[in-house]
Design a protein around this motif. Structure first.
Motif, PDB file in Angstrom:
ATOM      1  N   UNK B 113     -63.144 -16.745 -55.813  1.00  0.00           N
ATOM      2  CA  UNK B 113     -63.249 -18.157 -56.215  1.00  0.00           C
ATOM      3  C   UNK B 113     -63.970 -19.024 -55.172  1.00  0.00           C
ATOM      4  N   UNK B 114     -64.576 -18.399 -54.163  1.00  0.00           N
ATOM      5  CA  UNK B 114     -65.366 -19.169 -53.202  1.00  0.00           C
ATOM      6  C   UNK B 114     -66.833 -18.832 -53.410  1.00  0.00           C
ATOM      7  N   UNK B 115     -67.702 -19.543 -52.688  1.00  0.00           N
ATOM      8  CA  UNK B 115     -69.138 -19.252 -52.763  1.00  0.00           C
ATOM      9  C   UNK B 115     -69.509 -18.063 -51.890  1.00  0.00           C
ATOM     10  N   UNK B 116     -68.511 -17.454 -51.250  1.00  0.00           N
ATOM     11  CA  UNK B 116     -68.781 -16.285 -50.420  1.00  0.00           C
ATOM     12  C   UNK B 116     -69.284 -16.641 -49.041  1.00  0.00           C
TER      13      UNK B 116
END
Lengths: 542, 542
Positions: B113-116
């Protein structure tokens, strides 16, 4: 001179775009019109913008890029979660947004779809963190800016945001002079150093392996990564997000590595390597087996798209393409390192009248796949259920496990099927995910596509139940639907629609589907807490 | 000491929140759990986050405020278009977002759920332009920050964003000392000046009228605005976004003013006034009759929530509440100004077997309404169809014409019905809008609600066809559904479900619904281009 929209669409067509997903809106009408009026382009209207963004993401995973058109404010913000997912997972989507006329913007008039404050840059600013470049086109900047964002998109394989004011869409551009391309090249000295160090490390290692990641696919470097593996003579494993990025039938392929959660034989081998060459791997929580992986950073090399990380040293200004090319030429072939091969679960013995368990279901799914299938799976228990099973040659396994937006798979499968109408597209989704974006099943038959859709009905969000210590929180319950009746109501079609509650029913359906010439929509009912082994391991590990 | 979540939920309960809309997610589990475990709160799970945000918006329009809970990244971004709508239209939604543990944030670990990228402030930053305050709670700042954002929310009647790291949700707060409240007060001298000028202008005007806007409702000042009207003795009209904000059966009510698009008698009267007192009116494109309104700024006074605009002069630091209180005491009652009363269309004469036209449909709808109904209408042709008809006393007319996100009405009607279970809730939506958010019809009967749902099936986006010069652009076509069968498939229920294609069928259904004791879902089929008069006028005006 061409108009702003003619120039943009012309360039997108040159790049290979034929379909544009979207939802129309009055500020975007001139864009919508231009797409509909262009014989080489197809307007793919979706039921809402988030679904359109997910469909564009799926399409880009097959076609290497896609395009999406939305309207100011309401449209673009609705698509934002989808765009963010494409950004996180490196899928190139050209997002074209129709915005109010410049004359309205300049006098700060208040229009619908705005915040009522007369400001017109807010939504572009909101999108900036989830695109690799953004622009507002004018007749004066059109060529420069279109070329700049295309270059950024191709370089980074990520979405770009292109706003066009309503009154500029059909305005003639003022110049056709294109700027000089400035694609970044690897720094030669750094490249040489990196290739030498990796070559030496892999030669000297007592035990080593390779770990190809999903970015290899996104940057179009699968063949080159395979060449590096062949040149090295080393075995390879995949992390979860990277499943099937390279062939899972290759004798050098060991299986999935996911810390202590699965495949203990792979875990033991990988964690006892003194050198692991990762290629485009995102070291996320899930890839690290929910942080159960014991991989000392000093033993890891990771070749990323624009950098290389060797132990604690980071090298920038080197591109994955160049590093892989160097390695494929320079590596010494090892013949002394043999990895184990993961065992995968067999189909459990059952009686025809037995209820369907997760163990039975995923083993049957695995039997069902054929070479070159495209399998689209939501970030749910279905993903974890399929993970252990090696896939036939050429199967494309599409999941979205970094961004992990449940609901992505249904529209993404539609986009995928549109991009590859001649391949068999299989969608596997849980019913909780499916509810999020269910509208888009009506699109498949609108465009003559014949997917096979499996909807797992286990009465709620199973993945969330399994991620909680307590299994019965009320928020994991969802409304009860009669899923297998949806295709009839959301359109008229000749699909095979079935509901399976016993193993015998499932077997019969699977045989029927094996030779099906039409689309299919299958609801599969399992007990509420029937989870695949990997989800049980994750639950135990909480 | 209470925990962070206990403190927050305790304060929301004190403010009158009993239901929390949302979709669960693992980073939000401790928040989801706390809500489920609280006997005074109800978790209202929606099918997706955008729908949940729209439902919360609808709820807030009845309950004065609402709450929404989503998870990091995927959840919060999916809700963003809904939050932006609540911001634009001043509906107070407490948006509570579960985010990763602070220990994960601090070491920039990469999670799903993050942009990495290991960054954790991005999504809060993206939300900032569409909330009036935002915060990340910690055990140390909890009381200060909760009180600050509550104050901002109550003051501005707009959404606030409250992030709570996973590991802080159940941490005990370190202090219960609340900060001193700093609610802004009107500047006394400015207030006196403004009230005097307005009083004098209204007394001296040869002809004047009042125009109450939707912000009067949002700031809870309907009674006070009515008192000002009564004190003035002047007639009042409404602009489109402000329909039915005050009683439309009052003898002083003239009708809708919308430039030259409707009601020429009202247009003539309003545009020949030398003073128009607007109260909380947003002068947007639609309110200005698509900019056909001829209202010289020098003749307009507009009392906004925190400012007053008299001609070209802007007065800040004065609150609507104080200005209206002053005016209600000080205005001189005029008995010499009489406005016209708008004529509204009659029910056309038809035969039972005739197809249903827009003209017939909206006149029948208008007959159907009863006092105190809640009518929820999407920003589509249905809105323009209903606009001319005065509504019975006490009818709440809910639309979202400034933000104008089609699809809003279906979930908003659900939220509304939940907030007012004892009132009759009538949803009127076009099928294009309905497709966007259709999932949520399964929620009504899950919670024992009995709405009356009318879905207008005119084979595409009629409002968009009418807003184009060319009526048949392909992008206004949508998939064909069998709408009237949806309630059965999306749940099992005892609703009245019907499809009407002739006037006779519609009449019969309307009689049946008049005394219905259960929910109803009615699909009404009209010809593709059958548009109400106001839409035809808008089309002609293009």
């Amino acid at each position: 001179m061409p108009t702003v929209i003619q120039y943009l669409l012309g360039r997108l067509k040159q790049l290979g775009i034929r379909d544009i997903f979207g939802v129309p809106g009055d500020f975007a009408f001139p864009i919508n019109n231009a797409i509909c009026d262009d014989n080489e382009l197809r307007w793919i209207g979706c039921c809402n913008e988030l679904n359109a963004a997910y469909a564009a993401d799926g399409y880009a995973r097959i076609n290497r890029m896609s395009a999406l058109s939305t309207t100011f404010g309401v449209g673009e913000l609705s698509a934002l979660c989808g765009i963010a997912g494409s950004y996180a997972e490196n899928n190139l989507v050209f997002h074209i947004v129709g915005i109010p006329k410049m004359q309205i913007q300049k006098r700060h008039a208040i229009v619908h779809h705005s915040l009522g404050d007369g400001e017109y840059g807010t939504f572009m600013d909101m999108a900036t963190p989830v695109v690799c470049a953004s622009t507002m086109l004018t007749p004066e900047n059109c060529v420069d800016e279109v070329e700049r964002v295309i270059e950024a998109a191709l370089e980074n394989r990520q979405p770009v945001y292109i706003a066009i004011p309503h009154d500029y869409v059909n305005a003639e551009i003022s110049s056709l002079t294109a700027p000089k391309s400035v694609f970044v090249k690897s720094d030669p000295a750094t490249l040489e150093e990196v290739v030498s160090i990796i070559t030496a490390k892999l030669s000297k290692a007592k035990q080593a392996c390779i770990m190809p990641g999903f970015l290899v696919d996104r940057f179009g470097l699968k063949d080159l990564a395979m060449a590096v593996i062949n040149a090295s003579g080393l075995p390879y494993a995949s992390m979860a997000l990277d499943k099937a990025v390279l062939d899972e039938t290759n004798p050098s392929y060991m299986g999935i590595y996911m810390g202590q959660l699965i495949n203990p034989e792979i875990q033991e081998f990988v964690e006892s390597c003194d050198c692991i060459l990762a290629i485009g791997v995102v070291m996320s929580d899930i890839n690290m087996g929910m942080f159960t992986a014991k991989l000392d950073k000093s033993r890891i090399i990771n070749i990323m798209p624009f950098s290389v990380h060797i132990g604690n040293t980071d090298y920038i200004n080197v591109k994955m393409l160049d590093v892989l090319e160097g390695l494929s030429r320079r590596l010494n072939k090892r013949t002394d390192v043999r990895g184990p091969v993961a065992k995968h679960p067999a189909v459990p013995e059952v009686n025809a009248e037995d209820t369907i368990t997760a163990d039975y279901l995923y083993a049957k799914y695995a039997e069902f796949f054929k070479p070159d299938d495209i399998v689209v799976v939501d970030s749910t228990s279905s993903f974890y259920g399929l993970l252990p099973f090696p896939l036939p040659k050429g199967v494309k396994f599409l999941s979205q496990m970094l961004w992990g937006a449940i609901g992505w798979a249904t529209p993404a499968a539609f986009g995928t099927a549109l991009a590859a109408p001649d391949r068999r597209v299989i969608l596997m989704t849980g019913e909780g995910s499916h509810q999020m974006t269910v509208q888009e099943i009506s699109q498949f038959y609108r465009y003559g596509l014949k997917p096979i859709i499996f909807v797992l009905n286990n009465q709620g969000y199973l993945i969330e139940r399994m991620l909680s210590k307590k299994l019965d929180y009320c928020y994991n319950d969802i409304p009860e639907w009669q899923y297998h009746k949806l295709p009839e109501v959301l359109g008229r079609n000749n699909w095979i629609t079935r509901k399976a509650t016993t193993c015998g029913e499932l077997d019969k359906i699977m045989r029927e589907l094996d030779t099906a010439k039409v689309g299919a929509y299958i609801e599969i009912v399992t007990p509420e807490l029937s989870a695949p082994p990997l989800m049980r391991a994750i639950h135990k590990n909480l």
